[in-house]
Design a protein around this motif. Structure first.
Motif, PDB file in Angstrom:
ATOM      1  N   SER A   1      -9.258   9.219  15.649  1.00 26.99           N
ATOM      2  CA  SER A   1      -9.807   7.866  15.757  1.00 26.99           C
ATOM      3  C   SER A   1      -9.531   7.246  17.120  1.00 26.99           C
ATOM      4  CB  SER A   1      -9.200   6.971  14.674  1.00 26.99           C
ATOM      5  OG  SER A   1      -9.496   7.468  13.388  1.00 26.99           O
ATOM      6  N   THR A   2     -10.332   6.225  17.453  1.00 28.60           N
ATOM      7  CA  THR A   2     -10.074   5.387  18.618  1.00 28.60           C
ATOM      8  C   THR A   2      -9.262   4.194  18.113  1.00 28.60           C
ATOM      9  OG1 THR A   2     -12.201   6.014  19.581  1.00 28.60           O
ATOM     10  CG2 THR A   2     -11.128   4.040  20.474  1.00 28.60           C
TER      11      THR A   2
ATOM     12  N   ILE B   1     -14.793   1.090  10.851  1.00 31.67           N
ATOM     13  CA  ILE B   1     -13.664   0.357  11.405  1.00 31.67           C
ATOM     14  C   ILE B   1     -12.669   0.154  10.268  1.00 31.67           C
ATOM     15  CG2 ILE B   1     -12.889  -1.834  12.409  1.00 31.67           C
ATOM     16  CD1 ILE B   1     -15.714  -2.062  13.662  1.00 31.67           C
ATOM     17  N   GLY B   2     -11.396   0.299  10.563  1.00 35.41           N
ATOM     18  CA  GLY B   2     -10.410   0.110   9.517  1.00 35.41           C
ATOM     19  C   GLY B   2      -9.036  -0.161  10.069  1.00 35.41           C
TER      20      GLY B   2
ATOM     21  N   VAL C   1       0.864  -1.173   0.000  1.00 36.74           N
ATOM     22  CA  VAL C   1       0.000   0.000   0.000  1.00 36.74           C
ATOM     23  C   VAL C   1       0.908   1.234   0.000  1.00 36.74           C
ATOM     24  CG1 VAL C   1      -1.665   1.321   1.378  1.00 36.74           C
ATOM     25  CG2 VAL C   1      -1.880  -1.173   1.197  1.00 36.74           C
ATOM     26  N   PRO C   2       0.650   2.196  -0.884  1.00 40.14           N
ATOM     27  CA  PRO C   2       1.471   3.412  -0.881  1.00 40.14           C
ATOM     28  C   PRO C   2       1.386   4.146   0.464  1.00 40.14           C
ATOM     29  CG  PRO C   2       0.132   3.288  -2.871  1.00 40.14           C
ATOM     30  CD  PRO C   2      -0.348   2.199  -1.957  1.00 40.14           C
ATOM     31  N   ARG C   3       2.534   4.642   0.926  1.00 39.82           N
ATOM     32  CA  ARG C   3       2.592   5.341   2.218  1.00 39.82           C
ATOM     33  C   ARG C   3       1.550   6.445   2.325  1.00 39.82           C
ATOM     34  NH1 ARG C   3       7.137   3.935   5.007  1.00 39.82           N
ATOM     35  NH2 ARG C   3       8.774   2.984   3.776  1.00 39.82           N
TER      36      ARG C   3
ATOM     37  N   TRP D   1      -1.177   6.570   5.450  1.00 43.60           N
ATOM     38  CA  TRP D   1      -1.174   7.670   6.422  1.00 43.60           C
ATOM     39  C   TRP D   1      -2.114   8.755   5.916  1.00 43.60           C
ATOM     40  CZ3 TRP D   1       0.254   4.869   9.976  1.00 43.60           C
ATOM     41  CH2 TRP D   1       1.324   3.985   9.865  1.00 43.60           C
ATOM     42  N   ASP D   2      -3.408   8.576   6.209  1.00 40.93           N
ATOM     43  CA  ASP D   2      -4.466   9.400   5.631  1.00 40.93           C
ATOM     44  C   ASP D   2      -4.874  10.601   6.485  1.00 40.93           C
ATOM     45  OD1 ASP D   2      -5.757   8.161   7.714  1.00 40.93           O
ATOM     46  OD2 ASP D   2      -7.157   7.026   6.460  1.00 40.93           O
TER      47      ASP D   2
END
Length: 143
Positions: A46-47, A69-70, A33-35, A39-40
């Motif tokens: 978020s919790t 959830i992710g 996955v591209p950095r 890192w969005d």
């Protein structure tokens, strides 16, 4: 005697260092996955959940403020031992405590059966995210 996995819940300031290393290994290194997609910018709001075994972080997940959830990730050597289920149960319980009527996620298609066993139902068509096929899933709370 076998050690029990502990699920910790907290904010990014508390759990971020360990969670980010797991996500780096699983998403960026293993799944490519591209950095900039990993890192969005949503971690601070978020919790977070961290699975810890014998003092070592082995899995992570997050609950966004909108009930998604992710970033569910378990280190390869610990997969198949119920760590992902424990992380998901903690995230679902947190969503209930926060008053959500449902939780949603974007599942990698290879993991659809895993999420279905947790009560999630697929919604819509398959789509590509970070070069990986995904499908949206929803679990409604009936109580």
């Amino acid at each position: 005697m076998k050690s029990a996995t502990e699920i910790r819940e907290g904010d990014w300031a508390t759990l971020g260092t360990q969670a980010s290393e797991i996500r780096r290994l699983v998403f960026i290194e293993e799944q490519r996955v591209p950095r900039e997609e990993e890192w969005d910018g949503l971690d601070d709001q978020s919790t977070h959940f961290l699975a810890v075994l014998d003092g070592v972080a082995i899995g992570t997940a997050r609950l966004l403020p909108d009930g998604h959830i992710g970033r569910v990730a378990v280190l390869p050597v610990h997969r198949g031992a119920g760590i992902g289920v424990a992380l998901m149960e903690a995230a679902i319980a947190a969503a209930r405590r926060q008053g959500f009527a449902r939780v949603e996620l974007a599942a990698q298609t290879h993991a659809l059966a895993f999420y279905e066993r947790l009560g999630f139902l697929p919604q819509g068509e398959t789509f590509m995210e970070a070069g990986i096929p995904h499908r949206n899933m929803v679990r409604r709370f009936d109580d």
